[in-house]
Design a protein around this motif. Structure first.
Motif, short mmCIF file in Angstrom:
data_model
loop_
_atom_site.label_atom_id
_atom_site.label_comp_id
_atom_site.label_asym_id
_atom_site.label_seq_id
_atom_site.Cartn_x
_atom_site.Cartn_y
_atom_site.Cartn_z
N GLU A 87 -31.96 29.28 -5.42
CA GLU A 87 -32.29 28.05 -4.71
C GLU A 87 -32.87 27.00 -5.66
O GLU A 87 -32.60 25.82 -5.53
N ALA A 88 -33.66 27.44 -6.63
CA ALA A 88 -34.25 26.50 -7.59
C ALA A 88 -33.18 25.91 -8.49
O ALA A 88 -33.30 24.78 -8.95
N LYS A 89 -32.12 26.65 -8.77
CA LYS A 89 -31.05 26.16 -9.64
C LYS A 89 -30.10 25.23 -8.91
O LYS A 89 -29.47 24.39 -9.51
N ARG A 90 -29.98 25.41 -7.59
CA ARG A 90 -28.98 24.66 -6.84
C ARG A 90 -29.31 23.18 -6.69
O ARG A 90 -28.45 22.35 -6.94
N ARG A 91 -30.50 22.83 -6.25
CA ARG A 91 -30.80 21.45 -5.91
C ARG A 91 -32.13 20.97 -6.48
O ARG A 91 -33.01 20.58 -5.73
N PRO A 92 -32.31 20.98 -7.79
CA PRO A 92 -33.61 20.49 -8.29
C PRO A 92 -33.80 18.99 -8.07
O PRO A 92 -34.91 18.55 -7.81
N LEU A 93 -32.72 18.20 -8.14
CA LEU A 93 -32.85 16.76 -7.94
C LEU A 93 -33.23 16.45 -6.49
O LEU A 93 -34.09 15.61 -6.24
N ARG A 94 -32.61 17.14 -5.56
CA ARG A 94 -32.94 16.91 -4.15
C ARG A 94 -34.38 17.29 -3.85
O ARG A 94 -35.06 16.62 -3.08
N LYS A 95 -34.86 18.38 -4.45
CA LYS A 95 -36.26 18.78 -4.24
C LYS A 95 -37.21 17.73 -4.79
O LYS A 95 -38.24 17.43 -4.19
N ARG A 96 -36.88 17.17 -5.94
CA ARG A 96 -37.75 16.14 -6.52
C ARG A 96 -37.77 14.88 -5.66
O ARG A 96 -38.81 14.27 -5.47
N ILE A 97 -36.60 14.51 -5.14
CA ILE A 97 -36.54 13.34 -4.26
C ILE A 97 -37.35 13.59 -3.00
O ILE A 97 -38.11 12.72 -2.55
N ASN A 98 -37.24 14.79 -2.43
CA ASN A 98 -38.03 15.13 -1.24
C ASN A 98 -39.52 15.11 -1.55
O ASN A 98 -40.33 14.68 -0.73
N ALA A 99 -39.91 15.61 -2.73
CA ALA A 99 -41.32 15.62 -3.10
C ALA A 99 -41.86 14.21 -3.25
O ALA A 99 -42.97 13.89 -2.78
N ILE A 100 -41.09 13.34 -3.89
CA ILE A 100 -41.52 11.95 -4.06
C ILE A 100 -41.61 11.26 -2.70
O ILE A 100 -42.56 10.52 -2.43
N PHE A 101 -40.65 11.52 -1.83
CA PHE A 101 -40.67 10.94 -0.48
C PHE A 101 -41.89 11.43 0.29
O PHE A 101 -42.56 10.64 0.96
N ALA A 102 -42.20 12.73 0.18
CA ALA A 102 -43.36 13.28 0.88
C ALA A 102 -44.66 12.71 0.34
O ALA A 102 -45.67 12.67 1.04
N MET A 103 -44.66 12.27 -0.90
CA MET A 103 -45.85 11.66 -1.47
C MET A 103 -45.96 10.19 -1.08
O MET A 103 -47.05 9.69 -0.81
N LEU A 104 -44.82 9.49 -1.02
CA LEU A 104 -44.86 8.06 -0.77
C LEU A 104 -45.09 7.69 0.70
O LEU A 104 -45.68 6.65 0.98
N VAL A 105 -44.64 8.53 1.62
CA VAL A 105 -44.81 8.20 3.04
C VAL A 105 -46.29 8.12 3.43
O VAL A 105 -46.73 7.10 3.99
N PRO A 106 -47.12 9.15 3.13
CA PRO A 106 -48.56 8.99 3.47
C PRO A 106 -49.22 7.86 2.69
O PRO A 106 -50.08 7.16 3.24
N ALA A 107 -48.79 7.65 1.44
CA ALA A 107 -49.36 6.55 0.66
C ALA A 107 -49.03 5.21 1.31
O ALA A 107 -49.89 4.31 1.38
N ALA A 108 -47.82 5.04 1.80
CA ALA A 108 -47.43 3.79 2.46
C ALA A 108 -48.20 3.60 3.76
O ALA A 108 -48.67 2.49 4.04
N VAL A 109 -48.35 4.66 4.54
CA VAL A 109 -49.09 4.55 5.80
C VAL A 109 -50.55 4.17 5.53
O VAL A 109 -51.12 3.29 6.19
N LEU A 110 -51.17 4.82 4.55
CA LEU A 110 -52.56 4.50 4.22
C LEU A 110 -52.69 3.08 3.67
O LEU A 110 -53.66 2.37 3.99
N THR A 111 -51.73 2.65 2.87
CA THR A 111 -51.78 1.30 2.30
C THR A 111 -51.68 0.25 3.41
O THR A 111 -52.42 -0.73 3.41
N VAL A 112 -50.77 0.48 4.35
CA VAL A 112 -50.63 -0.46 5.48
C VAL A 112 -51.94 -0.51 6.27
O VAL A 112 -52.41 -1.59 6.65
N GLY A 113 -52.54 0.64 6.52
CA GLY A 113 -53.80 0.68 7.26
C GLY A 113 -54.92 -0.04 6.53
O GLY A 113 -55.71 -0.76 7.15
N ILE A 114 -55.00 0.14 5.23
CA ILE A 114 -56.05 -0.52 4.46
C ILE A 114 -55.84 -2.02 4.40
O ILE A 114 -56.77 -2.80 4.54
#
Length: 170
Positions: A87-114
């Motif tokens: 599984e780690a060999k199959r989709r490393p790029l997709r996992k990285r994109i998902n990780a960045i998305f999971a990091m940016l969504v809460p950051a965007a929500v908090l930024t809008v609130g602030i």
């Protein structure tokens, strides 16, 4: 001068948390992912220090870095998990994109609130002495405090059971 130094330290701790979180999610090896998680927890402890809460920083280091991460490390070592799987060999790029998305969504929500509500909406909490904190943990919050220890015990027992099954197969 003092506020600009505090901002620099805040951004440094935030960078440690961000890099550690991305490392924890994107690394292929479990031990390297654990190192990223530990770096993230150290950054959180640093933020506690920055907020003038040294007791909370010490508890963060003692419980999460000293206890939980060691428990996770023993679980990894006892289960003999392979460092890279199919599984780690199959989709490393997709996992990285998902990780960045999971990091940016809460950051965007908090930024809008602030931006929308500002940062001066909270009063400064009153200082609580360590004896009062101890009485609170052993009084009205005793059940929550004990449930945390039960969760840690169950995790440790699960790691031992997994290791026992692995050793029984050999």
């Amino acid at each position: 001068m003092e506020q600009s130094l505090a901002k620099i330290v805040f951004y440094a701790y935030t960078a440690v948390i961000g890099v550690g979180a991305v490392m924890a999610v994107t690394e292929r090896g479990l031990v390297r992912s654990l190192v990223g998680l530990i770096a993230t927890m150290f950054g959180v402890a640093g933020l506690y220090l920055l907020m003038a809460a040294p007791f909370m920083a010490f508890m963060q280091i003692l419980i999460y870095i000293g206890g939980v991460s060691v428990l996770i490390f023993f679980s990894i070592m006892l289960t003999h998990a392979a460092p890279t799987g199919d599984e780690a060999k199959r989709r490393p790029l997709r996992k990285r994109i998902n990780a960045i998305f999971a990091m940016l969504v809460p950051a965007a929500v908090l930024t809008v609130g602030i931006v929308k509500h500002g940062t001066s909406g909270f009063e400064r909490p009153e200082a609580v002495s360590l004896p009062d904190l101890g009485m609170g943990l052993m009084g009205p919050y005793l059940l929550a405090f004990e449930l945390i220890s039960v969760v840690l015990f169950v995790a440790m027992a699960g790691a031992v059971m997994l290791a026992w099954r692995q050793w029984g197969r050999k």
